[in-house]
Write a protein that holds these residues in place. Structure first.
Motif, short mmCIF file in Angstrom:
data_model
loop_
_atom_site.label_atom_id
_atom_site.label_comp_id
_atom_site.label_asym_id
_atom_site.label_seq_id
_atom_site.Cartn_x
_atom_site.Cartn_y
_atom_site.Cartn_z
N ILE A 12 9.18 -2.63 8.60
CA ILE A 12 9.00 -2.12 7.05
C ILE A 12 7.37 -2.41 7.30
O ILE A 12 7.04 -3.78 7.57
N ILE A 13 6.46 -1.51 6.97
CA ILE A 13 4.95 -1.98 6.57
C ILE A 13 4.80 -1.79 5.26
O ILE A 13 5.07 -0.68 4.44
N HIS A 14 4.02 -2.76 4.66
CA HIS A 14 3.43 -2.36 3.27
C HIS A 14 1.97 -2.49 3.59
O HIS A 14 1.25 -3.25 3.76
N VAL A 15 1.37 -1.10 2.94
CA VAL A 15 0.02 -0.91 3.28
C VAL A 15 -0.52 -0.83 1.92
O VAL A 15 -0.12 -0.34 0.80
N ASP A 16 -1.76 -1.94 1.69
CA ASP A 16 -2.12 -2.06 0.39
C ASP A 16 -3.75 -2.01 0.78
O ASP A 16 -4.38 -2.59 1.44
N MET A 17 -4.47 -0.89 -0.08
CA MET A 17 -5.83 -0.58 0.02
C MET A 17 -6.83 -1.94 -0.47
O MET A 17 -6.05 -2.63 -1.58
N ASP A 18 -7.73 -2.07 -0.26
CA ASP A 18 -8.56 -3.46 -0.40
C ASP A 18 -9.48 -3.04 -1.50
O ASP A 18 -10.34 -2.22 -1.43
N ALA A 19 -9.09 -3.58 -2.79
CA ALA A 19 -9.99 -3.37 -3.92
C ALA A 19 -10.22 -1.99 -3.88
O ALA A 19 -11.50 -1.47 -4.12
N PHE A 20 -9.21 -1.24 -4.14
CA PHE A 20 -9.44 0.36 -3.99
C PHE A 20 -10.35 1.12 -4.89
O PHE A 20 -11.19 1.52 -4.26
N TYR A 21 -10.04 0.99 -6.14
CA TYR A 21 -10.94 1.70 -6.83
C TYR A 21 -12.54 1.49 -6.70
O TYR A 21 -13.58 2.17 -6.67
N ALA A 22 -12.82 0.03 -6.76
CA ALA A 22 -14.20 -0.71 -6.54
C ALA A 22 -14.74 -0.13 -5.15
O ALA A 22 -15.80 0.07 -5.06
N SER A 23 -14.03 -0.13 -4.07
CA SER A 23 -14.44 -0.01 -2.90
C SER A 23 -14.75 1.41 -2.68
O SER A 23 -15.66 1.80 -1.99
N VAL A 24 -14.08 2.44 -3.41
CA VAL A 24 -14.48 3.74 -3.26
C VAL A 24 -15.90 3.98 -3.94
O VAL A 24 -16.60 4.67 -3.50
#
Length: 358
Positions: free
Chosen positions: A9-21
């Protein structure tokens, strides 16, 4: 079918997603403390860049507190249409590796890669390639946790943030849990952590030392869950078609509202937001809930469940207004209102003329 096979199982979590966009799309924001949200008096932080987090700025923090913590904080209004578009890009990448994808939000998901579509030898290799693809195609970084169950994969994804990954193999699962403070367990909030601590349970090892009977007596139905995770056990499967349980929207007013017309205008706006989602996704529920927060931070909710489905904007509006009016007269100013729909059913909306009496 996989009882004797260790899952990957992999849990993928974007880094500071909204702010990074936002930092990706506006070079002037890069390297600076950024908060996504409304910086007004009543606003809250929806997301914070890592530069802002160094000053203690966190999501759900009142804007005024965030600006006190970081005087150079830059507020950027959220662009959810952009975040959703990027999220879809990322999920398309996931789909090239496994059909077993369980999105948790726009910026994180579980993947079961026990049998990955690319034939990569390990889950760690798969996670690394997915993270590279995400960066190459979106310009954003992601962190990943890899383990043999969802609980451990979720914990692992926090270990090397940002832009890293961490593996907890089957033979190390129980040991990893034993050394971890229970306050860091996913799903254990502040109140539960305080209760555990009061019972002398500070770490996973302390939790493992308690009997199933003790945990059931103190935590009821959650007792068996705590008993299992203390031993590194979590048998939940990745659910690619996980049904959303509710859809809601809420807003904080710039000034407290007392007049029914002003309050109801906000309620109708939130009802329309919710209806747009329900209509777009063809997901219809039978329960509507109105949430009201007063200026003294007291919160009340009013709910109603109808016999059929809430299958039109007009019906949702009427039910929402009825629930709101049941709280009148207003003696204390209202600072926030919210509307949500739940009890979804997986079928097309019935074209019924539903009575509103009762």
């Amino acid at each position: 079918m996989r009882e004797h096979v260790a899952r990957k199982i992999i849990h993928v979590d974007m880094d500071a997603f909204y702010a990074s966009v936002e930092q990706r799309d506006d070079p002037e924001l890069r390297g600076k403390p950024v908060a996504v949200g409304h910086g007004a008096k009543r606003g809250v932080v929806a997301a914070a860049s890592y530069e802002a987090r160094k000053f203690g700025v966190r999501s759900a923090m009142p804007s005024t507190t965030a600006m006190r913590n970081c005087t150079d904080l830059i507020f950027v209004r959220p662009r959810f249409d952009v975040y959703k578009s990027v999220s879809n890009q990322i999920r398309n990448i996931f789909a090239e590796y496994t059909p077993l994808i369980e999105p948790l939000s726009l910026d994180e998901a579980y993947l079961d890669v026990t049998e990955n579509l690319r034939g990569l030898p390990t889950a760690s290799d798969t996670a690394a390639e997915i993270r590279r693809r995400i960066f190459d195609e979106t310009g954003l970084t992601a962190s990943a946790g890899i383990s043999y169950n969802k609980f451990l994969a979720k914990l692992a994804s926090d270990m090397r943030k940002p832009n890293g990954q961490f593996v907890i193999p089957p033979q190390k699962g129980a040991e990893f849990i034993e050394g971890l403070p229970v306050a860091k367990f996913h799903g254990v909030g502040k109140v539960t952590a305080e209760k555990l601590n009061a019972l002398g349970i500070l770490t996973g090892a302390d939790l493992k030392a308690k009997s199933l009977n003790f945990l059931e007596q103190n935590f009821g139905k959650s007792g068996p869950w705590y008993y299992a995770i203390a031993r590194g056990e979590d048998h939940r499967e990745v659910q690619p078609n996980r049904q959303r349980k509710s859809s809601g929207s809420e807003t904080t007013f710039h000034e407290d509202r007392f007049a029914p017309a002003d309050i109801e205008a906000g309620v109708l706006e939130m009802a329309d937001d919710v209806w747009e989602w329900c209509d777009k996704n063809q997901s219809f529920g039978s329960t509507v809930t109105v949430k009201i927060k007063y200026s003294d931070f007291r919160i009340i909710t009013r709910s109603r469940t109808i016999a059929g489905l809430i299958n039109s904007r007009e019906l949702l509006r009427e039910l929402s207004l009825g629930l709101t009016r049941s709280t009148y007269p207003v003696s204390t100013g209202i600072r926030l209102v919210g509307v949500s729909v739940s009890s979804f059913q997986q079928r097309e909306p019935a074209q019924l003329d539903l009575p509103l009496s009762g």
